[in-house]
Design an enzyme around this catalytic site. Structure first.
Site, PDB file in Angstrom:
ATOM      1  N   ARG A   1      -9.546   8.028  -1.104  1.00 14.66           N
ATOM      2  CA  ARG A   1     -10.576   8.318  -0.098  1.00 14.66           C
ATOM      3  C   ARG A   1     -11.493   9.428  -0.591  1.00 14.66           C
ATOM      4  NH1 ARG A   1      -8.924   6.429   5.384  1.00 14.66           N
ATOM      5  NH2 ARG A   1     -10.746   7.614   6.000  1.00 14.66           N
TER       6      ARG A   1
ATOM      7  N   ARG B   1       2.916  18.933   1.285  1.00 16.44           N
ATOM      8  CA  ARG B   1       3.469  20.179   0.744  1.00 16.44           C
ATOM      9  C   ARG B   1       2.662  20.714  -0.443  1.00 16.44           C
ATOM     10  NH1 ARG B   1       8.535  22.954   0.366  1.00 16.44           N
ATOM     11  NH2 ARG B   1       8.819  22.212   2.504  1.00 16.44           N
TER      12      ARG B   1
ATOM     13  N   HIS C   1       0.882   6.325   1.544  1.00 14.81           N
ATOM     14  CA  HIS C   1       1.596   7.336   2.327  1.00 14.81           C
ATOM     15  C   HIS C   1       2.729   8.009   1.569  1.00 14.81           C
ATOM     16  CE1 HIS C   1      -1.085   6.760   5.469  1.00 14.81           C
ATOM     17  NE2 HIS C   1      -0.641   5.584   5.870  1.00 14.81           N
TER      18      HIS C   1
ATOM     19  N   HIS D   1       1.885   1.224   5.980  1.00 14.62           N
ATOM     20  CA  HIS D   1       2.590   2.198   6.812  1.00 14.62           C
ATOM     21  C   HIS D   1       4.007   1.751   7.174  1.00 14.62           C
ATOM     22  CE1 HIS D   1       2.452   5.683   9.545  1.00 14.62           C
ATOM     23  NE2 HIS D   1       3.365   4.986  10.201  1.00 14.62           N
TER      24      HIS D   1
ATOM     25  N   ASN E   1       0.862  -1.188   0.000  1.00 20.16           N
ATOM     26  CA  ASN E   1       0.000   0.000   0.000  1.00 20.16           C
ATOM     27  C   ASN E   1       0.900   1.240   0.000  1.00 20.16           C
ATOM     28  OD1 ASN E   1      -1.421   2.280   1.015  1.00 20.16           O
ATOM     29  ND2 ASN E   1      -3.061   0.939   1.707  1.00 20.16           N
TER      30      ASN E   1
ATOM     31  N   HIS F   1      -4.835  11.577   0.419  1.00 21.34           N
ATOM     32  CA  HIS F   1      -3.516  11.175  -0.096  1.00 21.34           C
ATOM     33  C   HIS F   1      -3.585  10.883  -1.587  1.00 21.34           C
ATOM     34  CE1 HIS F   1      -5.231   7.373   1.272  1.00 21.34           C
ATOM     35  NE2 HIS F   1      -4.843   7.532   2.531  1.00 21.34           N
TER      36      HIS F   1
ATOM     37  N   HIS G   1      -5.707   3.569  -1.805  1.00 21.44           N
ATOM     38  CA  HIS G   1      -7.031   3.923  -1.269  1.00 21.44           C
ATOM     39  C   HIS G   1      -7.309   5.352  -1.697  1.00 21.44           C
ATOM     40  CE1 HIS G   1      -9.762   4.058   2.582  1.00 21.44           C
ATOM     41  NE2 HIS G   1     -10.411   4.372   1.481  1.00 21.44           N
TER      42      HIS G   1
ATOM     43  N   HIS H   1      -3.459  -4.452   7.942  1.00 19.13           N
ATOM     44  CA  HIS H   1      -3.609  -3.305   8.836  1.00 19.13           C
ATOM     45  C   HIS H   1      -2.699  -3.457  10.042  1.00 19.13           C
ATOM     46  CE1 HIS H   1      -5.226   0.340  10.440  1.00 19.13           C
ATOM     47  NE2 HIS H   1      -5.879   0.493   9.304  1.00 19.13           N
ATOM     48  N   GLY H   2      -1.747  -2.545  10.136  1.00 22.12           N
ATOM     49  CA  GLY H   2      -0.857  -2.520  11.292  1.00 22.12           C
ATOM     50  C   GLY H   2       0.199  -3.615  11.284  1.00 22.12           C
TER      51      GLY H   2
ATOM     52  N   GLU I   1     -10.620  -9.582   3.512  1.00 23.05           N
ATOM     53  CA  GLU I   1      -9.348  -9.176   4.115  1.00 23.05           C
ATOM     54  C   GLU I   1      -9.616  -9.029   5.606  1.00 23.05           C
ATOM     55  OE1 GLU I   1      -7.013  -6.099   2.234  1.00 23.05           O
ATOM     56  OE2 GLU I   1      -6.270  -5.418   4.180  1.00 23.05           O
TER      57      GLU I   1
END
Ligand code: PXP
Length: 248
Positions: free
Chosen positions: A53, A19, A11, A221, A8, A58, A51, A198-199, A159
């Protein structure tokens, strides 16, 4: 089958937006999610996850179309269950779509989709995506009722939300792992492909590998964070190496 890694790269766009959110056409806008996608491919990513959103915090629509056109990896679009996102998915035509809940104030996806209460709408969105040739996953908490409902929507995949496991401490860690194991068994017996995400990070991945029947992990992440230190290609390669011993 080895355990697949979907990277993913949201980020990467988060850093650019920090910026350049209000200077979209700036020639200086960086970092570039497309380049990150190529670097992830070089490190052994099996697919890319993005994703888009509702608030476009992002990934932007233009990123999605460029990644689709320029990076030769299967694309998984995480999407809220909305007409707007359905329209985007039908134009983008990713290989996979993962239905997720979305609320404006959340920092990241906080829980699984409630397939039981949202069944009719979710079933309709699953069918419209599948009619366009897109395979559908539903992001659910590791809860048997949710998995059964996901199966009834005719989605191909679930998932499992690993967030509670990732945030657990002490004895709770094994409790959360046991929930994931039971959910994976239920998914498999409902003939669903079972993914998880996730995580997940470079430390807890070893415990995630004790969950049976997994086909794919989606990790964002921690890989982007590691990439800040060693580069995206090496960060993806490291995670793939840690996933290597997995036996479903
Ligand atoms: N899977 C889903 C459905 C998600 O919403 C996210 C976060 O965007 C991830 C996986 C990746 O989570 P993380 O960034 O914590 O690795």
């Amino acid at each position: 089958m080895s355990l697949l890694l979907g990277v993913n790269i949201d980020h990467v766009a988060t850093v650019r937006q920090a910026r350049y959110a209000f200077a979209k056409n700036s020639p200086n806008a960086e970092p570039c999610p497309v380049a990150a996608g190529h670097d992830a491919l070089a490190g052994g990513a099996d697919s890319l996850t993005i994703h888009v959103r509702g608030d476009r915090r992002h990934m932007q629509d233009a990123d999605a179309f460029r990644i689709r056109a320029e990076v030769p990896l299967p694309l998984n679009l995480e999407m809220g269950v909305t007409e707007e996102m359905l329209g985007l998915a039908l134009k983008l035509k990713p290989e996979f779509a993962c239905l997720v809940p979305e609320s404006r104030m959340e920092i990241t996806t906080e829980g699984g989709l409630n397939v039981v209460t949202g069944f009719d709408k979710i079933r309709m969105v699953v069918a419209r995506l599948q009619d366009a040739g897109i395979k559908v996953s539903i992001f659910v908490d590791p809860d048997i009722q949710q998995i059964e409902a996901a199966s009834e929507t005719c989605a191909e995949m679930v998932e499992l939300h690993t967030g509670c496991f990732a945030n657990a401490t002490g004895d709770e860690v094994q409790t959360e792992l046991d929930r994931l194991i039971a959910a994976a068994v239920a998914g498999k017996s409902a003939a669903l492909q079972v993914n998880a995400g996730h995580g997940i990070n470079y430390q807890n991945i070893t415990q995630v590998l004790s969950v049976p029947h997994l086909a794919e992990l989606n990790i964002g992440h921690s890989i982007v964070s590691r990439a800040l230190r060693i580069g995206m290609t090496a960060a993806v390669r490291e995670m793939k190496e840690l996933m290597g011993p997995y036996r479903a």
